[in-house]
Design an enzyme around this catalytic site. Structure first.
Site, mmCIF file in Angstrom:
data_model
loop_
_atom_site.group_PDB
_atom_site.id
_atom_site.type_symbol
_atom_site.label_atom_id
_atom_site.label_comp_id
_atom_site.label_asym_id
_atom_site.label_seq_id
_atom_site.Cartn_x
_atom_site.Cartn_y
_atom_site.Cartn_z
ATOM 1 N N HIS A 158 -2.892 6.638 17.271
ATOM 2 C CA HIS A 158 -4.187 7.005 16.665
ATOM 3 C C HIS A 158 -5.331 6.786 17.657
ATOM 4 O O HIS A 158 -6.284 7.564 17.719
ATOM 5 C CB HIS A 158 -4.449 6.154 15.421
ATOM 6 C CG HIS A 158 -3.493 6.387 14.294
ATOM 7 N ND1 HIS A 158 -2.543 5.462 13.920
ATOM 8 C CD2 HIS A 158 -3.345 7.447 13.455
ATOM 9 C CE1 HIS A 158 -1.856 5.937 12.895
ATOM 10 N NE2 HIS A 158 -2.312 7.133 12.600
ATOM 11 N N LEU A 187 -3.017 1.891 11.616
ATOM 12 C CA LEU A 187 -3.309 2.458 12.940
ATOM 13 C C LEU A 187 -2.487 1.813 14.051
ATOM 14 O O LEU A 187 -2.169 0.627 13.996
ATOM 15 C CB LEU A 187 -4.799 2.288 13.244
ATOM 16 C CG LEU A 187 -5.752 2.947 12.239
ATOM 17 C CD1 LEU A 187 -7.204 2.691 12.648
ATOM 18 C CD2 LEU A 187 -5.489 4.450 12.109
#
Ligand code: PAF
Length: 285
Positions: free
Chosen positions: A37, A33
């Site tokens: 995101h 991530l």
């Protein structure tokens, strides 16, 4: 935050939200991530009572096994990032549960999946559509959030949802960029320091193409200048530079007078170390 390792466990958690009359926003990811995101999570939080996420490195959307093996994985850090961002539930399923032995069902947007970036990466968008269809069925969310950077992916998902009547609203979220303009991507961590410096060329090519469009320039001129910039300023290889109609994805030729989308990809490095970066820009001259 509920960390669910099975589909049944995740479904039970999300069924509880629905029973309480709460709306659910879904963010599907392959982990590794970054702030891009988190922008999806923020949009999901703003538009829903609950945010449900998934982390699943989907094998069917990778061409070469080496690319799948090289895909960055950082599960413990990912869980903490989701927790800190106020995510309510995350599903981290096994490959065996997502693709049970003997599975034979695929989902494919037959035209959109096999043109442009899909032609460069055969089977990629079939893998994406298949796993996203599974995740939509599992989560039963009200809304699902996808980055605009993956422009063709977003179009494939929208088309699938429309064609198969999935009861989910799809929201596109603008690309998040590093300070120097590089679009955030889980793949960026695999770039060597030199390639990381060179990778800003994608955003510069798009800026340049937008400037050309404002002056009545043609799609061919945009392509020619992008190829020159990449050849002269970087060691990367231009893999695709497509100027298309944003609705039909048909190529735009000649002077770009109406709305158009530019989708480009550049590969840095070679062999198992090769990193393919993509970026896009919608222009409205
Ligand atoms: O964009 C991604 O991260 C993936 O393609 C997705 C949508 C999670 C499907 O595996």
């Amino acid at each position: 935050m509920e960390v669910c390792r099975t589909i049944a466990g995740y479904r039970a958690v999300l069924a509880g939200y629905r029973a309480a009359g709460e709306s659910i926003g879904l963010v599907t990811t392959m982990g590794a991530l970054h702030h891009g995101h988190m922008a999806l999570v923020a949009a999901a939080k703003a538009g829903n009572d609950r945010v449900a996420t998934t982390i699943f490195v989907n094998p069917t959307q990778f061409g070469a096994a080496a690319d799948l093996d090289a895909y960055p994985r950082s599960e413990a850090a990912d869980i903490e990032m989701f927790r800190d961002a106020g995510v309510d539930a995350v599903l981290i399923p096994s490959v065996e549960e997502m693709y049970p032995p003997g599975e034979e069902t695929i989902v494919e947007t037959t035209r959109l999946a096999n043109m442009l970036h899909g032609a460069v990466r055969p089977g990629h968008f079939r893998g994406v559509a298949t796993v996203v269809a599974k995740l939509f069925n599992i989560a039963g969310a009200d809304r699902a959030y996808f980055g605009e950077k993956d422009y063709q992916q977003l179009a494939v998902i929208r088309r699938m949802v429309r064609d198969l009547h999935f009861p989910v609203e799809i929201a596109g979220v603008p690309t998040v960029r590093e300070a120097d303009g590089l679009a955030m991507s889980s793949r960026n961590v695999r770039l060597s320091p030199q390639h990381r410096r060179e990778a800003t060329v994608l955003n510069r090519c798009l800026d340049h193409a937008e400037m050309l469009a404002a002056r009545g320039g043609s799609a061919e001129h945009m392509y020619g200048d992008a190829a020159e910039m990449i050849g002269e300023q970087t060691s990367g290889t231009l893999k695709a530079f497509d100027v298309v109609d944003p609705d039909t994805f048909e190529p735009v030729t000649g002077s770009v007078t109406g709305p158009a989308a530019i989708m480009m990809s550049v590969e840095f490095g070679e062999g198992d170390d090769a990193v393919l970066l993509i970026d896009q820009r919608e222009i409205r001259p």
